[in-house]
Design an enzyme around this catalytic site. Sequence first.
Site, PDB file in Angstrom:
ATOM      1  N   HIS A  22      55.667   3.214  22.306  1.00  0.00           N
ATOM      2  CA  HIS A  22      54.603   2.245  22.594  1.00  0.00           C
ATOM      3  C   HIS A  22      53.405   2.432  21.663  1.00  0.00           C
ATOM      4  CE1 HIS A  22      52.027   4.985  25.053  1.00  0.00           C
ATOM      5  NE2 HIS A  22      53.158   5.458  25.542  1.00  0.00           N
TER       6      HIS A  22
ATOM      7  N   ASP B 253      51.142  10.536  22.205  1.00  0.00           N
ATOM      8  CA  ASP B 253      51.423   9.485  23.198  1.00  0.00           C
ATOM      9  C   ASP B 253      50.792   8.187  22.765  1.00  0.00           C
ATOM     10  OD1 ASP B 253      52.089   8.119  25.470  1.00  0.00           O
ATOM     11  OD2 ASP B 253      50.540   9.010  26.716  1.00  0.00           O
TER      12      ASP B 253
ATOM     13  N   GLU C 204      52.067  -0.056  27.260  1.00  0.00           N
ATOM     14  CA  GLU C 204      52.749   0.813  28.228  1.00  0.00           C
ATOM     15  C   GLU C 204      51.756   1.430  29.199  1.00  0.00           C
ATOM     16  OE1 GLU C 204      54.265   4.655  29.851  1.00  0.00           O
ATOM     17  OE2 GLU C 204      52.536   4.324  28.581  1.00  0.00           O
ATOM     18  N   GLU C 205      50.570   1.763  28.679  1.00  0.00           N
ATOM     19  CA  GLU C 205      49.656   2.595  29.460  1.00  0.00           C
ATOM     20  C   GLU C 205      49.076   1.908  30.688  1.00  0.00           C
ATOM     21  OE1 GLU C 205      49.555   5.569  29.139  1.00  0.00           O
ATOM     22  OE2 GLU C 205      49.817   6.198  27.068  1.00  0.00           O
TER      23      GLU C 205
ATOM     24  N   ASP D 295      58.966   8.846  24.153  1.00  0.00           N
ATOM     25  CA  ASP D 295      57.617   8.762  24.726  1.00  0.00           C
ATOM     26  C   ASP D 295      57.307  10.030  25.526  1.00  0.00           C
ATOM     27  OD1 ASP D 295      55.128   7.885  25.517  1.00  0.00           O
ATOM     28  OD2 ASP D 295      55.880   6.575  27.098  1.00  0.00           O
TER      29      ASP D 295
ATOM     30  N   HIS E 215      46.635  11.680  27.090  1.00  0.00           N
ATOM     31  CA  HIS E 215      45.538  10.836  27.601  1.00  0.00           C
ATOM     32  C   HIS E 215      44.148  11.458  27.430  1.00  0.00           C
ATOM     33  CE1 HIS E 215      48.396   8.593  30.641  1.00  0.00           C
ATOM     34  NE2 HIS E 215      48.803   8.539  29.395  1.00  0.00           N
TER      35      HIS E 215
HETATM   36 ZN   LIG Z   1      53.338   7.240  26.550  1.00  0.00          ZN
END
Ligand SMILES: [Zn+2]
Length: 480
Positions: A292, A304, A338-339, A366, A436
């Site tokens: 993603h 990520d 995606e998030e 991922d 994140h």
């Molecule tokens: Zn991810």
Amino acid sequence: MAAKRKGTGLSLAMAIALFSMQASVVLAAEGPERNYDVFVQKLVEAGLKNNAAYQLLSELVARAPHRLSGSADARKAVELTAKMMDSLGFQQVHAETVMVPHWVRGQQESAVIVQGDTRRDRSLAICALGGSVPTPKNGITAEVIEVHSFEELAEKADEARGKIVFFNRPMDPAKLHTFEAYGGAVHQRATGAIRAAEVGGVAALVRSMTLAHDRVPHTGVMGYQEGIVKVPGSAISTNDADTLSMLLKRNPHLKLRLTFDCETLPEAPSANVAGQITGVEKPDEVVVVGGHLDCWDKGQGAHDDASGCVQAIEAVRLLKELGVKPRRTIRAVMFMNEENGTRGGKAYAVAPQRSSEHHVAALESDRGGFAPLGLSVQGDSALVAHVQQWRPLFEQLGTGRIEKGSGGVDISPIVATGVPGFGLMVEDYRYFDYHHSGNDTLDKVHPRELEMGAIVEALLCYLIAEEGLPPGTFHETPSQ
Ligand SMILES: [Zn+2]
């Protein structure tokens, strides 16, 4: 070939890498007497000599570091990855439009333990959770109640009224698999604000979803529920969570002032990006490999999931470098959103273009650009057993683990239609140290580890494109 194209705007490093590829085109394992062992060795050599995945990653995170859905950097990332695939000579490079949520972090984020004397006020490291409403301009000042589960909060409902609810249950360090530890704690972040509001709490403050001990808060998506008042949700770093917990034991009536000014804007147009090697025998049969493109805004989303995106590009590039002309189409897809919505994955599965295609497999990376261990296979036992026949080839890469498991969030909508799903399994000890947060930056990614993931993906895509998969339902019948 690709490197001779003009005006691509790619960096010198990319141009050098592309140039070095010119000399090394070799014939892949083709013809009836395919020698996949030789092919594996060629893949390794072609991949590791250039570490091109890392060059692509560097380019992507430098030019578009904060790719949250709807942002300017997300838009740049769409353009850039399309350009990359075009420059590398991929076929059918195109974007597929999708509308995405557009949440924006504000200029200020703070949490202060109010001591009544500003010289003694103490700051804690927090950040707003994705999707949160802002606090009032002057913040929310209230007492704090610490809980470790929703059950405990329900028991202390009366006590929680008017307070900031501090969810402080760590990811369980006793779990071998960090994703399992994450899964056992993340509901505090996802629905903590709802639970806090239900008992009259004024805000949710959630211990960061990480096993690291530091002062870096980790964001992530949170939600609200219709009919329940929206209170602000934020994450606190693990060290500061421990500090706050200790201070609360000393003084249960201490007051915290939370201030942040995020906002939700109208939905924005964005896109998935795709490029491919078109199959020579069965062009409408497609093996998808993807990651993603969006990420949270605190770091660069290097693990990520810029890693997953560039690995997909690199997997296809490697096959091109080896001169592969696969029977079936192999397509790299950069999924958007995606998030905080999975809009890209959902849109891809039902896009008008899909009606004339048949997807034979979908593979996603991922779980960070770490050293690959193998593949998780989302399908029935027959499919897992079939793929395990290829284990000796993957063992040559040190990635012989082939187990039943999930593919990935972005491919889940197409997998739900009956397409076999695959996930790149990696050594994930450190994934949630970065996930994140401001820690998720290029320097945390190792070029060889990243490249090996791309090599594993290239091998699986090639095997499926050449050999196909056995017909079947691929989904276990749910037990009654
Ligand atoms: Zn991810």
